[in-house]
Design a protein around this motif. Structure first.
Motif, PDB file in Angstrom:
ATOM      1  N   UNK A 190       0.836  -1.198   0.000  1.00 41.77           N
ATOM      2  CA  UNK A 190       0.000   0.000   0.000  1.00 41.77           C
ATOM      3  C   UNK A 190       0.867   1.242   0.000  1.00 41.77           C
ATOM      4  N   UNK A 191       0.365   2.322  -0.557  1.00 44.22           N
ATOM      5  CA  UNK A 191       1.130   3.563  -0.612  1.00 44.22           C
ATOM      6  C   UNK A 191       1.388   4.122   0.785  1.00 44.22           C
ATOM      7  N   UNK A 192       0.476   3.934   1.701  1.00 46.66           N
ATOM      8  CA  UNK A 192       0.667   4.468   3.044  1.00 46.66           C
ATOM      9  C   UNK A 192       1.593   3.633   3.897  1.00 46.66           C
ATOM     10  N   UNK A 193       1.881   2.415   3.481  1.00 48.00           N
ATOM     11  CA  UNK A 193       2.691   1.509   4.287  1.00 48.00           C
ATOM     12  C   UNK A 193       4.134   1.529   3.776  1.00 48.00           C
ATOM     13  N   UNK A 194       4.875   2.538   4.132  1.00 52.51           N
ATOM     14  CA  UNK A 194       6.264   2.666   3.684  1.00 52.51           C
ATOM     15  C   UNK A 194       7.191   2.730   4.898  1.00 52.51           C
ATOM     16  N   UNK A 195       7.008   1.803   5.812  1.00 54.30           N
ATOM     17  CA  UNK A 195       7.819   1.800   7.032  1.00 54.30           C
ATOM     18  C   UNK A 195       9.265   1.412   6.757  1.00 54.30           C
ATOM     19  N   UNK A 196       9.527   0.758   5.618  1.00 49.86           N
ATOM     20  CA  UNK A 196      10.888   0.313   5.346  1.00 49.86           C
ATOM     21  C   UNK A 196      11.695   1.338   4.564  1.00 49.86           C
ATOM     22  N   UNK A 197      11.219   2.548   4.409  1.00 47.54           N
ATOM     23  CA  UNK A 197      11.945   3.559   3.636  1.00 47.54           C
ATOM     24  C   UNK A 197      13.217   4.000   4.351  1.00 47.54           C
ATOM     25  N   UNK A 198      13.143   4.297   5.628  1.00 45.89           N
ATOM     26  CA  UNK A 198      14.301   4.795   6.356  1.00 45.89           C
ATOM     27  C   UNK A 198      15.432   3.765   6.464  1.00 45.89           C
ATOM     28  N   UNK A 199      15.159   2.506   6.840  1.00 50.00           N
ATOM     29  CA  UNK A 199      16.267   1.554   6.903  1.00 50.00           C
ATOM     30  C   UNK A 199      16.934   1.318   5.546  1.00 50.00           C
ATOM     31  N   UNK A 200      16.151   1.287   4.454  1.00 52.04           N
ATOM     32  CA  UNK A 200      16.745   1.110   3.140  1.00 52.04           C
ATOM     33  C   UNK A 200      17.650   2.286   2.805  1.00 52.04           C
ATOM     34  N   UNK A 201      17.222   3.489   3.125  1.00 52.68           N
ATOM     35  CA  UNK A 201      18.027   4.670   2.849  1.00 52.68           C
ATOM     36  C   UNK A 201      19.322   4.620   3.644  1.00 52.68           C
ATOM     37  N   UNK A 202      19.245   4.223   4.890  1.00 52.58           N
ATOM     38  CA  UNK A 202      20.441   4.128   5.732  1.00 52.58           C
ATOM     39  C   UNK A 202      21.388   3.060   5.188  1.00 52.58           C
ATOM     40  N   UNK A 203      20.835   1.948   4.772  1.00 56.52           N
ATOM     41  CA  UNK A 203      21.659   0.877   4.234  1.00 56.52           C
ATOM     42  C   UNK A 203      22.373   1.321   2.963  1.00 56.52           C
ATOM     43  N   UNK A 204      21.671   2.026   2.092  1.00 62.52           N
ATOM     44  CA  UNK A 204      22.276   2.509   0.851  1.00 62.52           C
ATOM     45  C   UNK A 204      23.386   3.501   1.158  1.00 62.52           C
ATOM     46  N   UNK A 233      29.137   4.800   1.394  1.00 64.20           N
ATOM     47  CA  UNK A 233      30.296   5.213   2.191  1.00 64.20           C
ATOM     48  C   UNK A 233      31.392   4.145   2.164  1.00 64.20           C
ATOM     49  N   UNK A 234      31.001   2.872   2.255  1.00 69.09           N
ATOM     50  CA  UNK A 234      31.994   1.794   2.207  1.00 69.09           C
ATOM     51  C   UNK A 234      32.670   1.748   0.845  1.00 69.09           C
ATOM     52  N   UNK A 235      31.908   1.945  -0.220  1.00 70.20           N
ATOM     53  CA  UNK A 235      32.500   1.934  -1.560  1.00 70.20           C
ATOM     54  C   UNK A 235      33.453   3.103  -1.737  1.00 70.20           C
ATOM     55  N   UNK A 236      33.111   4.269  -1.188  1.00 70.69           N
ATOM     56  CA  UNK A 236      34.001   5.430  -1.278  1.00 70.69           C
ATOM     57  C   UNK A 236      35.305   5.175  -0.519  1.00 70.69           C
ATOM     58  N   UNK A 237      35.207   4.548   0.663  1.00 71.93           N
ATOM     59  CA  UNK A 237      36.422   4.228   1.425  1.00 71.93           C
ATOM     60  C   UNK A 237      37.291   3.248   0.657  1.00 71.93           C
ATOM     61  N   UNK A 238      36.679   2.251   0.060  1.00 69.92           N
ATOM     62  CA  UNK A 238      37.434   1.255  -0.694  1.00 69.92           C
ATOM     63  C   UNK A 238      38.122   1.891  -1.894  1.00 69.92           C
ATOM     64  N   UNK A 239      37.404   2.728  -2.614  1.00 71.26           N
ATOM     65  CA  UNK A 239      37.970   3.378  -3.796  1.00 71.26           C
ATOM     66  C   UNK A 239      39.097   4.323  -3.406  1.00 71.26           C
ATOM     67  N   UNK A 240      38.897   5.103  -2.357  1.00 70.09           N
ATOM     68  CA  UNK A 240      39.922   6.044  -1.910  1.00 70.09           C
ATOM     69  C   UNK A 240      41.184   5.302  -1.468  1.00 70.09           C
TER      70      UNK A 240
END
Length: 60
Positions: A13-27, A32-39
């Motif tokens: 459902x459009x109103x049921x987006x409780x997983x938005x914040x954890x996905x954003x944090x994970x991304x 950040x990990x990819x930037x550290x590895x590349x640097x």
């Protein structure tokens, strides 16, 4: 005559987006990990090349 099977909607459902914040944090953590590895890789290559240049250049 055949009847069609009832339609089952599996989309959330459009109103049921409780997983938005954890996905954003994970991304952001993955980015950040990819930037550290590349640097780290870039600095290692720069150090490696610099040492070879210093080794192969004759002293003044």
């Amino acid at each position: 005559m055949k009847t069609l099977a009832p339609h089952t909607d599996t989309a959330p459902d459009q109103g049921n987006t409780a997983d938005t914040a954890p996905d954003t944090l994970l991304v952001s953590e993955m980015v950040a990990q990819q930037m550290r590895t590349t640097t780290t890789a870039i600095y290692r290559y720069i150090t490696y090349i610099s040492l070879w240049v210093l080794l192969l250049c004759p002293p003044p």
